[in-house]
Structures are given as structure tokens and as C-alpha cells.
Design a protein around this motif. Structure first.
Motif, PDB file in Angstrom:
ATOM      1  N   ARG A  26      -6.216   2.779 -13.470  1.00 46.94           N
ATOM      2  CA  ARG A  26      -5.189   3.534 -12.760  1.00 46.94           C
ATOM      3  C   ARG A  26      -4.282   4.251 -13.753  1.00 46.94           C
ATOM      4  N   GLY A  82       2.759   2.369  -2.451  1.00 46.82           N
ATOM      5  CA  GLY A  82       2.754   3.033  -3.770  1.00 46.82           C
ATOM      6  C   GLY A  82       3.687   2.424  -4.796  1.00 46.82           C
ATOM      7  N   LYS A  83       4.089   1.147  -4.590  1.00 48.73           N
ATOM      8  CA  LYS A  83       5.015   0.505  -5.519  1.00 48.73           C
ATOM      9  C   LYS A  83       4.404   0.332  -6.901  1.00 48.73           C
ATOM     10  N   SER A  84       3.152  -0.182  -6.938  1.00 43.33           N
ATOM     11  CA  SER A  84       2.502  -0.407  -8.233  1.00 43.33           C
ATOM     12  C   SER A  84       2.283   0.921  -8.944  1.00 43.33           C
ATOM     13  N   THR A  85       1.918   1.933  -8.186  1.00 45.71           N
ATOM     14  CA  THR A  85       1.685   3.250  -8.766  1.00 45.71           C
ATOM     15  C   THR A  85       2.963   3.772  -9.406  1.00 45.71           C
ATOM     16  N   MET A 122       2.637  11.670  -2.646  1.00 46.69           N
ATOM     17  CA  MET A 122       1.496  10.920  -3.188  1.00 46.69           C
ATOM     18  C   MET A 122       0.327  11.891  -3.369  1.00 46.69           C
ATOM     19  N   THR A 123      -0.126  12.014  -4.622  1.00 47.37           N
ATOM     20  CA  THR A 123      -1.239  12.921  -4.902  1.00 47.37           C
ATOM     21  C   THR A 123      -2.373  12.110  -5.526  1.00 47.37           C
ATOM     22  N   SER A 124      -3.475  12.780  -5.836  1.00 42.91           N
ATOM     23  CA  SER A 124      -4.576  12.052  -6.477  1.00 42.91           C
ATOM     24  C   SER A 124      -4.187  11.635  -7.885  1.00 42.91           C
ATOM     25  N   GLY A 141       0.787  -1.231   0.000  1.00 47.06           N
ATOM     26  CA  GLY A 141       0.000   0.000   0.000  1.00 47.06           C
ATOM     27  C   GLY A 141       0.816   1.277   0.000  1.00 47.06           C
ATOM     28  N   GLY A 150      -1.218  10.281  -8.670  1.00 48.75           N
ATOM     29  CA  GLY A 150      -0.037   9.433  -8.562  1.00 48.75           C
ATOM     30  C   GLY A 150       1.098  10.104  -7.816  1.00 48.75           C
TER      31      GLY A 150
HETATM   32  P1  TYD Z   1      -0.240   1.010  -4.646  1.00 45.17           P
HETATM   33  O1  TYD Z   1       0.653   1.477  -5.736  1.00 45.17           O
HETATM   34  O2  TYD Z   1      -1.341   0.094  -5.016  1.00 45.17           O
HETATM   35  O3  TYD Z   1       0.618   0.339  -3.463  1.00 45.17           O
HETATM   36  P2  TYD Z   1       1.500  -1.011  -3.475  1.00 45.17           P
HETATM   37  O4  TYD Z   1       1.621  -1.488  -4.863  1.00 45.17           O
HETATM   38  O5  TYD Z   1       2.823  -0.590  -2.881  1.00 45.17           O
HETATM   39  O6  TYD Z   1       0.803  -1.968  -2.567  1.00 45.17           O
HETATM   40  O7  TYD Z   1      -0.799   2.332  -3.969  1.00 45.17           O
HETATM   41  C1  TYD Z   1      -1.554   2.289  -2.839  1.00 45.17           C
HETATM   42  C2  TYD Z   1      -2.080   3.596  -2.362  1.00 45.17           C
HETATM   43  O8  TYD Z   1      -1.780   4.731  -3.121  1.00 45.17           O
HETATM   44  C3  TYD Z   1      -3.587   3.501  -2.324  1.00 45.17           C
HETATM   45  O9  TYD Z   1      -3.968   3.390  -0.982  1.00 45.17           O
HETATM   46  C4  TYD Z   1      -4.101   4.738  -2.920  1.00 45.17           C
HETATM   47  C5  TYD Z   1      -2.903   5.588  -3.160  1.00 45.17           C
HETATM   48  N1  TYD Z   1      -2.950   6.293  -4.468  1.00 45.17           N
HETATM   49  C6  TYD Z   1      -3.101   7.671  -4.473  1.00 45.17           C
HETATM   50  O10 TYD Z   1      -3.200   8.320  -3.435  1.00 45.17           O
HETATM   51  N2  TYD Z   1      -3.123   8.321  -5.691  1.00 45.17           N
HETATM   52  C7  TYD Z   1      -3.033   7.644  -6.874  1.00 45.17           C
HETATM   53  O11 TYD Z   1      -3.042   8.268  -7.948  1.00 45.17           O
HETATM   54  C8  TYD Z   1      -2.894   6.226  -6.831  1.00 45.17           C
HETATM   55  C9  TYD Z   1      -2.804   5.438  -8.094  1.00 45.17           C
HETATM   56  C10 TYD Z   1      -2.865   5.591  -5.616  1.00 45.17           C
END
Ligand code: TYD
Ligand code: MG
Length: 442
Positions: A127, A97-100, A258-260, A95, A262
Motif C-alpha cells: 500500500r 480510509g483511516k489506515s490509508t 479517495m482515489t486509486s 473501511g 490514496g
Molecule cells: P483503509 O485505509 O484500509 O480503511 P480503514 O483503515 O479505515 O479500515 O481503506 C479502505 C478502503 O480504501 C478500501 O476499501 C480501498 C480504499 N482505497 C482506495 O480507494 N485507494 C487507495 O489508494 C487505498 C490505499 C485504499
């Protein structure tokens, strides 16, 4: 005869045991020991062939081909972008932000395949649209590494993201997905294709505090670079830290918000962590050096009389052991009765910092809280503390002073430098020991 032998490995620290135990004796983790198989026995020795050696001075030392994204906070941490054909491990808490981040990188680096074993194509597409207008990446929902490798070899992308290593498995390896042997075996297979076909791979790995899932720790020595995304997922800032890099310097950090839309790189990180600071007793500003970056952070201390006999000591964002040492020094050198007090330390902003230069700020914060006195508002403190209570200068002293001056700090408390420094706008207060610092508090 060659035979398979069972051993047990800690997923957190890689320690090995002949028998299963509930708790790892090396790192103290509970429930982290997993079964693994090693091949042992007499192997027939085979004769190798003599290979041609290379004269290193004749090797073309041209810059390595790197994939640049234009995101300074990513490229910079890797020493100028991902090297083609390299394997980069991106670790961090779930959670965070790795995937993001990986998706943002994938869109910017052309010709990418995003492989996910965790999310569906709808989720990732949605996303991706939210993060960026343009950019086109191919998506593959898969968990079998043989299928993934076949697909990558056929399509020959420049970059592939594997999200996450814990969900991938291979038919050739025993154990379920996420086990130590699977995680390691799958990584070796991916490493092979990265090198052979020149495909850069970002491998996402979850680290859990309990180390319950086979963690990136067991992979660190296999991959070319290891990056950790750190921070508090309930706060906005993240640090991307490089702890290993075969193609550049380590210790480099990138600061993200971390913003809305990304993650966004923070261009001027020096001041962001002290934006909401209120001067009060127990609060001290310090200058932290991470890689080539300097930022100012607020260290907070709370000192309370112990009510249950045994004093509690807790540090968030700072090392607990280091805190214990500082408390011992304060108790011995300043004769403070800290044995009867609970001490809590918090580094505001959710950052996890471990620089020795923070010692003096932590000690000053404790003193400020204990005496309920404050340092002048424009003060900044940094320096290392030795076990004898002596204060030691730290690296990057000049840079820290410069950054502090830029942000309007006019009194800087630091260990004696043995040199004369005269600066117009700032007073350097050099201290030989902790007692002279206490005198500065009002
Ligand atoms: P995510 O990349 O899914 O985490 P991981 O892969 O490390 O488990 O990101 C998780 C959090 O990021 C999620 O709770 C929502 C937040 N987020 C934002 O605030 N803004 C965004 O644009 C995105 C894509 C995620
Ligand atoms: Mg994810």
C-alpha cells in the motif's frame, strides 16, 4: 482494605452499571455493555509534597513544536500539524480510509514507526508503494503494548502510528484485546510514553454503528486530540473533523477525496458536492459552514402517502430528531397533513451534517416535494427554524452568500436579517416565516 470490584460499562457511551444488561439505558445500544474492574476500598491517605508553582506570565509562550506534513487538509485540521509528544485519536467506520490516511501522514512526517496489529508488512509495504514513491518508514507488526513501548523507546521516532487500538493488549490488564479496560489501559500506557519521550502518536480506533467494539468514545477524554474520518465508504469524498483539540480550535474540517492513489486533499470543496445535481422538485441547495469552511450541498426530500398506517421518517446525512421537529413545525404552522405522509431526507454526497442552518433547506425540500413545485434553478436556501415556526439568522451569513455568489447562485432565500443589504449580482430574499417561501415555488 483495597479490593477489585466488578462493574459494567457501555462501550458506546461510557455509562456504568452494577449489573450486566442487554441494552444500555443511557444510549439505547444493544449488546454494548462490557465487564470492567475498578479498584475500591479504604486507601491509606498519604501526605503529598508541596510542589513549586509557576508564574504563567513567565512561561515562554513560543509556538509548540509541531510536525508538519505539508498536507493542508491534515495540518490545518490539527491547527498547524501534530504537536510533538501528543496523542491523536483517529476514529471512523471500518473501511473508511483511516489506515490509508495514517500511512500517508507517516510517510510525510520523517522518522516514523507504523505499528499494525491488523495487517502484515507485505500488505502495508504494498500500500505504501502505491501511495507514494519516496518516503521511508519503519514497520512493526505487534499487538503487545509492552513490546511496542520498548521498541519505541529504543528507536525514538518522532511519530508513531498505532493501527488499531482495538487490536492492542497489555499483560498487566484483565480482559481480551478490544475490551473497555484493555483499550483504556493501553491508551494510558501509550499516553505516558508520548509525553515522556516526546513521541507523537496517532491512535487509530474503529467505531462501529452498533458500538460492539469498545469505541473511541471511551478514550476521548484521555487523548489530546480527536479526529473523525467521516463519509460514505462507497462514495469518493471524506470529511476529517476535529472534535477535540487541546492545541487548537475544534470544529475544523478537511475535505478529502479517495482515489486509486490514496486520499487527496480537496482544495476547493465548496462546489464538489453539487456537481451532479439535477434541479427537480424536492431538491434544494444549501450552504453549510463547518469550521472555517463553507460548502454547498444538495438536500433531497421525498414525500409519499403512507401506505401502512404509521408514517415513516428517515434522514440520511441529517439528524432524525431535527427532521421530526421540522415536520411538527410544518404540520402546525402551515397546516400540512404530514401525519399521513412518509418523509425521507437525503444529503447527497454521503456527508453527515448537523448544522442548524440546514433546517430551512430541509423544510423547503419537503415543501417542494409535497407540492411538487420547484424553486428557481439558481436558488440557495439556508437558515434556522424555531419551534414557533419563526426563521432565525445563522452565523457566517456573509461568507455563505459570498460562496453562493461565486458559484453562480443569484437568488438566496434566508431569514430576515433586519438590515438592508444591497448586492448587484444576487437577490437576497429575506423571509419572516415559511409561508412566504412557499409562494416562491412554481
Ligand atoms: P483503509 O485505509 O484500509 O480503511 P480503514 O483503515 O479505515 O479500515 O481503506 C479502505 C478502503 O480504501 C478500501 O476499501 C480501498 C480504499 N482505497 C482506495 O480507494 N485507494 C487507495 O489508494 C487505498 C490505499 C485504499
Ligand atoms: Mg485499517
Amino acid at each position: 482494605m483495597i479490593k477489585n470490584k466488578k462493574i459494567f460499562i457501555c462501550a458506546k457511551c461510557d455509562a456504568q452499571y452494577p449489573k450486566w444488561t442487554g441494552r444500555c439505558l443511557e444510549c439505547g445500544g444493544w449488546g454494548t455493555i462490557q465487564e470492567d474492574v475498578v479498584i475500591e476500598g479504604e486507601k491509606k491517605s498519604t501526605l503529598g509534597r508541596a510542589a513549586e508553582m509557576t508564574d504563567l506570565s513567565q512561561v515562554d509562550s513560543q509556538d509548540l513544536a509541531r510536525i508538519q506534513t505539508g498536507l493542508a487538509e491534515w495540518d490545518g485540521v490539527l491547527g498547524g500539524g501534530i504537536v510533538r509528544g501528543s496523542l491523536v485519536l483517529l476514529g471512523g467506520d471500518p473501511g473508511i480510509g483511516k489506515s490509508t490516511l495514517a500511512l500517508q501522514i507517516a510517510v510525510l512526517a520523517k522518522k516514523t514507526v507504523y505499528v499494525s496489529g491488523e495487517e502484515s508488512e507485505q500488505q502495508v509495504a504494498q500500500r505504501s508503494r502505491r501511495l507514494t514513491e519516496k518516503g521511508n518508514i519503519s514497520f512493526l507488526a505487534a499487538t503487545n503494548v509492552e513490546d511496542i513501548i520498548a521498541t519505541l523507546r529504543k528507536n525514538k521516532p518522532t511519530l508513531a502510528v498505532i493501527d488499531s487500538i482495538q487490536t492492542m493488549y497489555s499483560h498487566d490488564i484483565a480482559g481480551e484485546a478490544g475490551s473497555v479496560s484493555q483499550v483504556r489501559g493501553v491508551t494510558v500506557k501509550l499516553l505516558e510514553i508520548a509525553k515522556r519521550d516526546g513521541i507523537a502518536i496517532i491512535l487509530i480506533g474503529h467505531v462501529t454503528k452498533e458500538g460492539a467494539v469498545a469505541g473511541p468514545k471511551t478514550l476521548e477524554h484521555l487523548v489530546d486530540a480527536v479526529l473523525y474520518l467521516e463519509g460514505d465508504k462507497y462514495q469518493q469524498y471524506r470529511l476529517l473533523r476535529s472534535v477535540k483539540n487541546r492545541f487548537g480550535a475544534t470544529g475544523e474540517v478537511g475535505v478529502w477525496e479517495m482515489t486509486s492513489g490514496g486520499l487527496r486533499g480537496v482544495k476547493n470543496p465548496a462546489a464538489v458536492f453539487i456537481e451532479h445535481r439535477q434541479p427537480q422538485s424536492g431538491s434544494i441547495i444549501t450552504a453549510v459552514a463547518e469550521g472555517s469552511r463553507i460548502f454547498l450541498v444538495e438536500v433531497q426530500a421525498l414525500v409519499n402517502k403512507t401506505s401502512y398506517g404509521y408514517p415513516r421518517r428517515l434522514a440520511v446525512g441529517f439528524s432524525n430528531q431535527r427532521l421530526e421537529i421540522i415536520l411538527a413545525v410544518l404540520t402546525k404552522k402551515l397546516k400540512l397533513p404530514l401525519g399521513n405522509y412518509d418523509v425521507y431526507i437525503n444529503v447527497a454526497g454521503g456527508m453527515n451534517l448537523r448544522e442548524p442552518a440546514m433546517d430551512l433547506a430541509v423544510a423547503t425540500a419537503i415543501l417542494s416535494a409535497f407540492y411538487d413545485k420547484i424553486l428557481a434553478k439558481e436558488s440557495l436556501v439556508f437558515g434556522e427554524i424555531g419551534l414557533g415556526g419563526e426563521l432565525r439568522p445563522v452565523v457566517n451569513t456573509k461568507e455563505r452568500i459570498k460562496e453562493a455568489m461565486k458559484l453562480g447562485f443569484t437568488q438566496i432565500h434566508l431569514p430576515a436579517l433586519n438590515i438592508k443589504v444591497s448586492l448587484d449580482k444576487v437577490k437576497l430574499k429575506q423571509h419572516a416565516d415559511l409561508s412566504s417561501l412557499v409562494k416562491e415555488m412554481k
